[in-house]
Scaffold this active site. Structure first.
Site, PDB file in Angstrom:
ATOM      1  N   GLU A 271       0.821  -1.220   0.000  1.00 18.59           N
ATOM      2  CA  GLU A 271       0.000   0.000   0.000  1.00 18.59           C
ATOM      3  C   GLU A 271       0.852   1.267   0.000  1.00 18.59           C
ATOM      4  O   GLU A 271       1.944   1.284   0.564  1.00 18.59           O
ATOM      5  CB  GLU A 271      -0.850   0.051   1.276  1.00 18.59           C
ATOM      6  CG  GLU A 271      -1.848  -1.057   1.398  1.00 18.59           C
ATOM      7  CD  GLU A 271      -2.606  -0.991   2.719  1.00 18.59           C
ATOM      8  OE1 GLU A 271      -3.383  -1.908   2.990  1.00 18.59           O
ATOM      9  OE2 GLU A 271      -2.410  -0.027   3.487  1.00 18.59           O
TER      10      GLU A 271
ATOM     11  N   CYS B 269       2.938   8.408   1.600  1.00 19.03           N
ATOM     12  CA  CYS B 269       3.424   7.452   2.589  1.00 19.03           C
ATOM     13  C   CYS B 269       3.666   6.131   1.854  1.00 19.03           C
ATOM     14  O   CYS B 269       2.762   5.613   1.204  1.00 19.03           O
ATOM     15  CB  CYS B 269       2.365   7.290   3.681  1.00 19.03           C
ATOM     16  SG  CYS B 269       2.790   6.040   4.881  1.00 19.03           S
TER      17      CYS B 269
ATOM     18  N   CYS C  38       4.849  -7.379   7.753  1.00 25.46           N
ATOM     19  CA  CYS C  38       5.808  -6.883   8.737  1.00 25.46           C
ATOM     20  C   CYS C  38       6.018  -7.939   9.813  1.00 25.46           C
ATOM     21  O   CYS C  38       5.078  -8.607  10.228  1.00 25.46           O
ATOM     22  CB  CYS C  38       5.306  -5.588   9.370  1.00 25.46           C
ATOM     23  SG  CYS C  38       6.513  -4.883  10.515  1.00 25.46           S
TER      24      CYS C  38
ATOM     25  N   CYS D 214       3.366  -5.362  15.995  1.00 20.31           N
ATOM     26  CA  CYS D 214       2.762  -4.432  16.954  1.00 20.31           C
ATOM     27  C   CYS D 214       1.287  -4.800  17.076  1.00 20.31           C
ATOM     28  O   CYS D 214       0.623  -5.068  16.068  1.00 20.31           O
ATOM     29  CB  CYS D 214       2.928  -2.984  16.484  1.00 20.31           C
ATOM     30  SG  CYS D 214       4.654  -2.543  16.258  1.00 20.31           S
TER      31      CYS D 214
ATOM     32  N   CYS E  26      -1.687  -3.174  14.906  1.00 20.04           N
ATOM     33  CA  CYS E  26      -1.386  -2.853  13.507  1.00 20.04           C
ATOM     34  C   CYS E  26      -1.847  -3.945  12.543  1.00 20.04           C
ATOM     35  O   CYS E  26      -1.531  -5.121  12.744  1.00 20.04           O
ATOM     36  CB  CYS E  26       0.112  -2.616  13.368  1.00 20.04           C
ATOM     37  SG  CYS E  26       0.635  -2.434  11.661  1.00 20.04           S
TER      38      CYS E  26
ATOM     39  N   CYS F 137      -2.250   1.483   8.354  1.00 22.20           N
ATOM     40  CA  CYS F 137      -1.446   0.790   7.356  1.00 22.20           C
ATOM     41  C   CYS F 137      -1.773  -0.695   7.332  1.00 22.20           C
ATOM     42  O   CYS F 137      -1.991  -1.323   8.358  1.00 22.20           O
ATOM     43  CB  CYS F 137       0.038   1.045   7.591  1.00 22.20           C
ATOM     44  SG  CYS F 137       0.819  -0.019   8.790  1.00 22.20           S
TER      45      CYS F 137
HETATM   46  S1  SF4 Z   1       3.331  -0.563  13.350  1.00 21.15           S
HETATM   47 FE1  SF4 Z   1       2.867  -2.283  11.960  1.00 21.15          FE
HETATM   48  S2  SF4 Z   1       4.166  -1.954  10.149  1.00 21.15           S
HETATM   49 FE2  SF4 Z   1       4.996  -0.660  11.824  1.00 21.15          FE
HETATM   50  S3  SF4 Z   1       6.560  -1.951  12.801  1.00 21.15           S
HETATM   51 FE3  SF4 Z   1       4.642  -2.302  13.952  1.00 21.15          FE
HETATM   52  S4  SF4 Z   1       3.714  -4.115  12.954  1.00 21.15           S
HETATM   53 FE4  SF4 Z   1       5.290  -3.315  11.562  1.00 21.15          FE
END
Ligand code: SF4
Length: 367
Positions: free
Chosen positions: A79, A100, A107, A111, A114, A351
């Site tokens: 994205e 962005c 990832c 987190c 996310c 995201c």
């Molecule tokens: S916020 Fe999402 S994209 Fe960013 S490091 Fe944490 S898990 Fe990865």
């Protein structure tokens, strides 16, 4: 490119001709480079691909934020988000358009709030795939301009009518993925996007965001590029960060803050602290006090971002009153802070959300 053209016996000025077409006109076809001799265009065609990521889906929100879902050669989805002028967003009031971009497919950092982390990590993006997101959006914009002009609707779409051929003048490396975990490709892409012959985006208009990879923050501080740094803190104690950001177990706050101080000293630039407000997790009085202390120590600006609702995750943003109280608590401690009314509420703005939704609709495994 220069070495290749030289080895073909071409004069030196061909390099700037080619780069002008690539990064000034954003052409997608060697044949469009009309001031190059036809045999040279054919040779270039055989040797180099001008392919940018393919648009799989686009969502435009009422505030004109545009979210692009790209399909890469291996059918991975990533994205990018185009955000229109906002003085509060990473720069000065002259901001026009910020893009962005993503740096990884998925990832690995997981987190807890996310969408990108939900489906795990697939691979790093190559430098050309990072740069390609900028090129693809510029090409999309050119197409929109042509369409609007052809339909005679230039006035109602005045936000698209820009005086230059470049739309994007601010870049945030904050999309899907942890940018500093893909360090070499990221830095190569930044050099291309910053170069006068390339993207032409000033280093001070580029913000690299990280969830807290302390050793790579130090490495970035030692690079000559004076890019801005944004740290996704989201918790001002190890206890809170450990709960929502697994990276903190590897690089706890003490190590992270020391790396940020090193960055600030080396670059002489103010750091931005990103802080997603999550109801009942990091929005209390003590949290505000701890955050203010860290921000003052780093002389950092704080961006408060009410948490976006992500399907499949339990987190909610706090009530507006709590958000305002949190902001006021920081301001009382003389911390420069903004409370961002998240742009793109109506387009799965966090995201990774559009990708996740599309993968679910297609019935596939996101990675
Ligand atoms: S916020 Fe999402 S994209 Fe960013 S490091 Fe944490 S898990 Fe990865």
């Amino acid at each position: 490119m220069a070495a290749c053209l030289k080895s073909w016996g071409e004069p030196a000025f061909r390099v700037s001709q080619v780069l002008g077409w690539l990064y000034g006109h954003w052409v997608a076809d060697w044949d469009a480079m009309t001031n190059l001799p036809q045999p040279l265009r054919e040779k270039l065609q055989a040797e180099f691909s001008l392919q940018a990521p393919e648009l799989a889906r686009k969502q435009g929100s009422r505030d004109r934020t545009q979210k692009f879902l790209w399909r890469l050669n291996d059918r991975s989805l990533i994205e990018s988000v185009l955000i229109p002028a906002s003085p509060a967003l990473y720069g000065e009031a002259s901001d026009r358009h910020t893009l962005c971009v993503s740096t990884q497919v998925g990832c690995a950092y997981g987190c807890k709030f996310c969408a990108s982390g939900l489906a795990g990590w697939k691979r790093n993006l190559r430098a050309d795939e990072i740069v390609g997101q900028v090129i693809a959006v510029e090409r999309w914009h050119q197409g929109e301009m042509r369409r609007v002009k052809a339909e005679g609707r230039a006035e109602e779409n005045s936000h698209l009518a820009l005086p230059t051929s470049r739309l994007i003048n601010n870049l945030v490396i904050m999309g899907m993925g942890e940018p500093l975990a893909n360090y070499d490709h990221l830095v190569k892409a930044l050099r291309i996007l910053n170069a006068p012959w390339g993207g032409g985006i000033g280093a001070r208009k580029i913000t690299v965001s990280t969830s807290g990879l302390a050793p790579q923050i130090r490495r970035l501080a030692d690079e000559p590029l004076p890019v801005r740094l944004a740290v996704s803190l989201h918790g001002a104690t190890d206890e809170t960060r450990n709960r929502i950001m697994p990276v903190n177990r590897k690089h706890p706050l003490r190590e992270l803050i020391a790396a940020c101080e090193y960055y600030r000293r080396k670059k002489g630039r103010m750091i931005t602290v990103e802080y997603v407000l999550i109801a009942g997790v990091n929005d209390g009085r003590d949290a505000a006090k701890a955050l203010a202390a860290l921000a003052r120590r780093l002389r950092a600006k704080v961006n408060l971002i009410p948490c976006n609702k992500v399907e499949g995750l339990p987190w909610e943003h706090p009530d507006e009153k709590i958000q305002e109280q949190f902001l006021a608590a920081l301001e009382r401690q003389k911390v420069v802070a903004t409370l961002r009314r998240e742009k793109g509420h109506d387009i799965d703005a966090a995201c990774g959300q559009l990708r996740l939704k599309t993968e679910r609709e297609l019935g596939g495994n996101p990675c």
